[in-house]
Design a protein around this motif. Sequence first.
Motif, PDB file in Angstrom:
ATOM      1  N   GLU A   4       0.667  -1.227  -0.015  1.00 57.23           N
ATOM      2  CA  GLU A   4      -0.082   0.060  -0.072  1.00 57.23           C
ATOM      3  C   GLU A   4       0.858   1.338   0.061  1.00 57.23           C
ATOM      4  OE1 GLU A   4       0.390  -2.016   2.421  1.00 57.23           O
ATOM      5  OE2 GLU A   4       0.543  -0.894   4.326  1.00 57.23           O
ATOM      6  N   THR A   5       2.362   1.344   0.270  1.00 58.87           N
ATOM      7  CA  THR A   5       2.795   2.343   0.438  1.00 58.87           C
ATOM      8  C   THR A   5       3.850   2.560  -1.030  1.00 58.87           C
ATOM      9  OG1 THR A   5       4.888   1.023   1.403  1.00 58.87           O
ATOM     10  CG2 THR A   5       3.429   2.096   2.727  1.00 58.87           C
ATOM     11  N   VAL A   6       4.434   1.649  -1.225  1.00 56.22           N
ATOM     12  CA  VAL A   6       5.430   1.749  -2.556  1.00 56.22           C
ATOM     13  C   VAL A   6       5.437   0.374  -2.645  1.00 56.22           C
ATOM     14  CG1 VAL A   6       6.586   3.685  -1.994  1.00 56.22           C
ATOM     15  CG2 VAL A   6       7.744   1.784  -1.512  1.00 56.22           C
ATOM     16  N   TYR A   7       6.232  -0.104  -4.100  1.00 54.85           N
ATOM     17  CA  TYR A   7       6.333  -1.382  -4.630  1.00 54.85           C
ATOM     18  C   TYR A   7       7.894  -1.995  -3.943  1.00 54.85           C
ATOM     19  CZ  TYR A   7       2.878  -2.058  -7.930  1.00 54.85           C
ATOM     20  OH  TYR A   7       1.547  -2.060  -8.791  1.00 54.85           O
ATOM     21  N   GLY A   8       7.947  -3.243  -3.518  1.00 55.38           N
ATOM     22  CA  GLY A   8       9.242  -3.615  -2.789  1.00 55.38           C
ATOM     23  C   GLY A   8       9.826  -4.880  -3.675  1.00 55.38           C
ATOM     24  N   GLU A  20      25.252  -1.270   4.599  1.00 56.05           N
ATOM     25  CA  GLU A  20      24.961  -0.767   6.087  1.00 56.05           C
ATOM     26  C   GLU A  20      23.680  -0.415   5.979  1.00 56.05           C
ATOM     27  OE1 GLU A  20      27.310   0.781   4.260  1.00 56.05           O
ATOM     28  OE2 GLU A  20      26.915   2.732   4.117  1.00 56.05           O
ATOM     29  N   ASN A  21      22.670  -0.691   4.976  1.00 52.10           N
ATOM     30  CA  ASN A  21      21.433   0.127   5.159  1.00 52.10           C
ATOM     31  C   ASN A  21      20.486  -1.224   5.239  1.00 52.10           C
ATOM     32  OD1 ASN A  21      19.102   1.273   4.761  1.00 52.10           O
ATOM     33  ND2 ASN A  21      19.635   2.319   2.990  1.00 52.10           N
ATOM     34  N   PRO A  22      19.894  -1.249   6.615  1.00 50.89           N
ATOM     35  CA  PRO A  22      19.322  -2.542   6.859  1.00 50.89           C
ATOM     36  C   PRO A  22      17.777  -2.592   6.154  1.00 50.89           C
ATOM     37  CG  PRO A  22      19.163  -1.217   8.763  1.00 50.89           C
ATOM     38  CD  PRO A  22      19.941  -0.299   7.743  1.00 50.89           C
ATOM     39  N   LEU A  23      17.259  -3.830   6.054  1.00 54.60           N
ATOM     40  CA  LEU A  23      15.961  -3.786   5.252  1.00 54.60           C
ATOM     41  C   LEU A  23      14.870  -4.132   6.160  1.00 54.60           C
ATOM     42  CD1 LEU A  23      17.235  -6.916   3.027  1.00 54.60           C
ATOM     43  CD2 LEU A  23      17.224  -4.408   2.477  1.00 54.60           C
ATOM     44  N   ASP A  29      21.525  -4.895  16.031  1.00 54.32           N
ATOM     45  CA  ASP A  29      20.781  -5.734  17.218  1.00 54.32           C
ATOM     46  C   ASP A  29      19.305  -5.501  17.189  1.00 54.32           C
ATOM     47  OD1 ASP A  29      20.718  -3.547  18.836  1.00 54.32           O
ATOM     48  OD2 ASP A  29      21.482  -4.338  20.436  1.00 54.32           O
ATOM     49  N   THR A  30      18.854  -4.723  16.145  1.00 53.47           N
ATOM     50  CA  THR A  30      17.195  -4.404  16.020  1.00 53.47           C
ATOM     51  C   THR A  30      17.116  -4.985  14.746  1.00 53.47           C
ATOM     52  OG1 THR A  30      17.781  -2.212  15.071  1.00 53.47           O
ATOM     53  CG2 THR A  30      17.349  -2.356  17.800  1.00 53.47           C
ATOM     54  N   VAL A  31      15.657  -5.188  14.526  1.00 47.26           N
ATOM     55  CA  VAL A  31      15.105  -5.435  13.259  1.00 47.26           C
ATOM     56  C   VAL A  31      13.765  -4.646  13.260  1.00 47.26           C
ATOM     57  CG1 VAL A  31      13.765  -7.238  14.297  1.00 47.26           C
ATOM     58  CG2 VAL A  31      14.132  -7.097  11.868  1.00 47.26           C
ATOM     59  N   ILE A  43      10.123  -4.204  11.353  1.00 49.67           N
ATOM     60  CA  ILE A  43       9.104  -5.222  10.923  1.00 49.67           C
ATOM     61  C   ILE A  43       7.761  -4.328  10.568  1.00 49.67           C
ATOM     62  CG2 ILE A  43       7.518  -7.226  11.786  1.00 49.67           C
ATOM     63  CD1 ILE A  43       9.676  -7.581  14.030  1.00 49.67           C
ATOM     64  N   ARG A  44       7.154  -4.921   9.421  1.00 45.80           N
ATOM     65  CA  ARG A  44       5.751  -4.081   9.270  1.00 45.80           C
ATOM     66  C   ARG A  44       4.859  -5.362   8.499  1.00 45.80           C
ATOM     67  NH1 ARG A  44       3.167  -1.013   5.185  1.00 45.80           N
ATOM     68  NH2 ARG A  44       4.177  -1.435   3.103  1.00 45.80           N
ATOM     69  N   MET A  45       3.552  -4.881   8.734  1.00 49.87           N
ATOM     70  CA  MET A  45       2.705  -5.951   8.320  1.00 49.87           C
ATOM     71  C   MET A  45       1.692  -4.968   7.275  1.00 49.87           C
ATOM     72  SD  MET A  45      -0.558  -7.703  10.318  1.00 49.87           S
ATOM     73  CE  MET A  45       0.356  -8.446  11.517  1.00 49.87           C
ATOM     74  N   LEU A  95       3.590   6.868  -0.236  1.00 51.22           N
ATOM     75  CA  LEU A  95       4.742   7.183   0.618  1.00 51.22           C
ATOM     76  C   LEU A  95       5.330   6.014   1.229  1.00 51.22           C
ATOM     77  CD1 LEU A  95       4.416  11.045   1.612  1.00 51.22           C
ATOM     78  CD2 LEU A  95       5.353  10.301  -0.532  1.00 51.22           C
ATOM     79  N   GLU A  96       6.732   5.864   1.553  1.00 48.66           N
ATOM     80  CA  GLU A  96       6.967   4.884   2.386  1.00 48.66           C
ATOM     81  C   GLU A  96       6.447   4.922   3.641  1.00 48.66           C
ATOM     82  OE1 GLU A  96       8.667   7.034   0.838  1.00 48.66           O
ATOM     83  OE2 GLU A  96      10.165   5.956  -0.758  1.00 48.66           O
ATOM     84  N   SER A  97       6.483   3.653   4.301  1.00 45.65           N
ATOM     85  CA  SER A  97       6.085   3.459   5.768  1.00 45.65           C
ATOM     86  C   SER A  97       6.755   4.564   6.819  1.00 45.65           C
ATOM     87  CB  SER A  97       6.132   2.162   6.221  1.00 45.65           C
ATOM     88  OG  SER A  97       7.565   1.910   6.414  1.00 45.65           O
ATOM     89  N   THR A  98       6.152   4.880   7.787  1.00 48.93           N
ATOM     90  CA  THR A  98       6.644   5.498   8.850  1.00 48.93           C
ATOM     91  C   THR A  98       7.511   4.518   9.483  1.00 48.93           C
ATOM     92  OG1 THR A  98       4.527   7.062   9.134  1.00 48.93           O
ATOM     93  CG2 THR A  98       6.271   7.051  11.192  1.00 48.93           C
ATOM     94  N   VAL A  99       8.890   4.912   9.999  1.00 42.46           N
ATOM     95  CA  VAL A  99       9.642   4.048  10.626  1.00 42.46           C
ATOM     96  C   VAL A  99       9.925   4.634  12.225  1.00 42.46           C
ATOM     97  CG1 VAL A  99      11.824   2.946  10.945  1.00 42.46           C
ATOM     98  CG2 VAL A  99      10.941   3.296   8.705  1.00 42.46           C
ATOM     99  N   VAL A 100       9.398   3.612  12.997  1.00 40.54           N
ATOM    100  CA  VAL A 100       9.505   4.143  14.585  1.00 40.54           C
ATOM    101  C   VAL A 100      10.350   3.335  15.334  1.00 40.54           C
ATOM    102  CG1 VAL A 100       8.384   4.528  16.751  1.00 40.54           C
ATOM    103  CG2 VAL A 100       7.104   4.837  14.559  1.00 40.54           C
ATOM    104  N   ARG A 152      21.874   7.979  13.794  1.00 43.72           N
ATOM    105  CA  ARG A 152      20.648   8.288  12.986  1.00 43.72           C
ATOM    106  C   ARG A 152      20.215   6.754  12.445  1.00 43.72           C
ATOM    107  NH1 ARG A 152      20.180  13.384  12.023  1.00 43.72           N
ATOM    108  NH2 ARG A 152      18.730  13.215  10.251  1.00 43.72           N
ATOM    109  N   SER A 153      19.108   6.786  11.746  1.00 45.94           N
ATOM    110  CA  SER A 153      18.635   5.436  11.042  1.00 45.94           C
ATOM    111  C   SER A 153      19.606   5.314  10.018  1.00 45.94           C
ATOM    112  CB  SER A 153      17.395   5.425  10.802  1.00 45.94           C
ATOM    113  OG  SER A 153      16.979   4.302   9.993  1.00 45.94           O
ATOM    114  N   PRO A 154      20.294   3.935   9.773  1.00 47.81           N
ATOM    115  CA  PRO A 154      21.163   4.106   8.605  1.00 47.81           C
ATOM    116  C   PRO A 154      20.271   4.121   7.542  1.00 47.81           C
ATOM    117  CG  PRO A 154      21.199   1.879  10.007  1.00 47.81           C
ATOM    118  CD  PRO A 154      20.338   2.806  10.528  1.00 47.81           C
ATOM    119  N   GLY A 155      20.880   4.616   6.326  1.00 47.03           N
ATOM    120  CA  GLY A 155      20.029   4.512   5.267  1.00 47.03           C
ATOM    121  C   GLY A 155      19.437   5.973   5.093  1.00 47.03           C
TER     122      GLY A 155
END
Length: 310
Positions: A29-33, A56-59, A111-113, A115-117, A174-179, A217-220
């Motif tokens: 619903e945001t963008v194609y992946g 260095e830019n995590p997924l 050490d973090t991941v 996640i989005r549904m 637009l891409e998802s909000t990352v919190v 900052r967030s990598p990426g």
Amino acid sequence: MKIVEPSTENIRHAAEILRNGGLIIMPTETVYGVAADMTNPEAVKKVYEVKGRPRENPLIVHIASHDQICSLVSDWNADAESLAKRFWPGPLTLVVKKSALVPSEVTAGLDTVAIRMPSHPVARMLLQTAGVPIVAPSANRFMQLSATRADHVDPQLAEKVELILDGGPCQVGLESTVVNCSQEPPIILRPGGVTRAEIQAAIKMPLGALPPGGPKRSPGMYPRHYAPKSPVILVELLEPGQTGLTFEDSGGPEQIRMPLDPIAYGATLYDALHTLDQTEPEAIFVELPPETPDWEAVLDRLKKAAGGGD
Ligand code: TXA
Ligand code: MG
């Protein structure tokens, strides 16, 4: 071209490709992946290669149901729970402490991941059919514009995946909000489809602030990002003959009239930029929307497209 309609059979085929370590492009619903099986480190590495994305830019890991959370996460707190309950499925990504089952290729060694549904019905059916979490960064080459329609995907990227499921134009755009929920209070690493006010209402407290210009900052997060090929220049008002985005009546085919509503604007922004970029103008001029909180995600993308922003 391998753009296919999202029939049950094609979704099953796409799931099979993923389970065999291949890559496909899926709508959300945001963008194609660009999708790959999260549990397969070799497939995950291919995602970085085809996008030309720095390691260095995590997924972001996409899941089909709340049951999948516990295998991915080592510390799921009350903030994450409230936000997941309120906004999933939907355009919100939560960063939390990862479990040992998430390969380090996915999180770039952090050490973090994230996640989005997703809520897009095609993404949901694909996730359910594949039966594994799916990594999916936006389906653009590094530093280029994200794709909100199947035909926005750059041909060079399209040829490196096995197929593209066409789910139509992305509704949010637009891409998802990352919190980041791995800290107290949580902070927004990237504004997006869910607003700051909505998030604060769900966790019943103010979000923290990003350290300005600090290293943590967030990598990426790069100053120039989400950019079309032509340079973007932000202006108060478009002049006659300038190619770009306006809030007024468009002066000609080189000017696209944008809605004065941030949600409607966000839904069409990338499509409008793709359309103008194809005409290879010397520059794309964009009238600045109001600098108010409801425009935060749009302003972030415009400033990044213009090479400024933070
Ligand atoms: O809407 C979206 O989120 C789309 C669709 C396809 O789901 N995906 C997307 O992925 O925008 P991508 O890879 O273009 O952006 C992922 C963002 C990056 O800014 C990255 O730094 C951040 O999420 N991220 C991922 N894992 C993180 C982590 N562990 N900590 C902090 N930021 C993280
Ligand atoms: Mg991206």
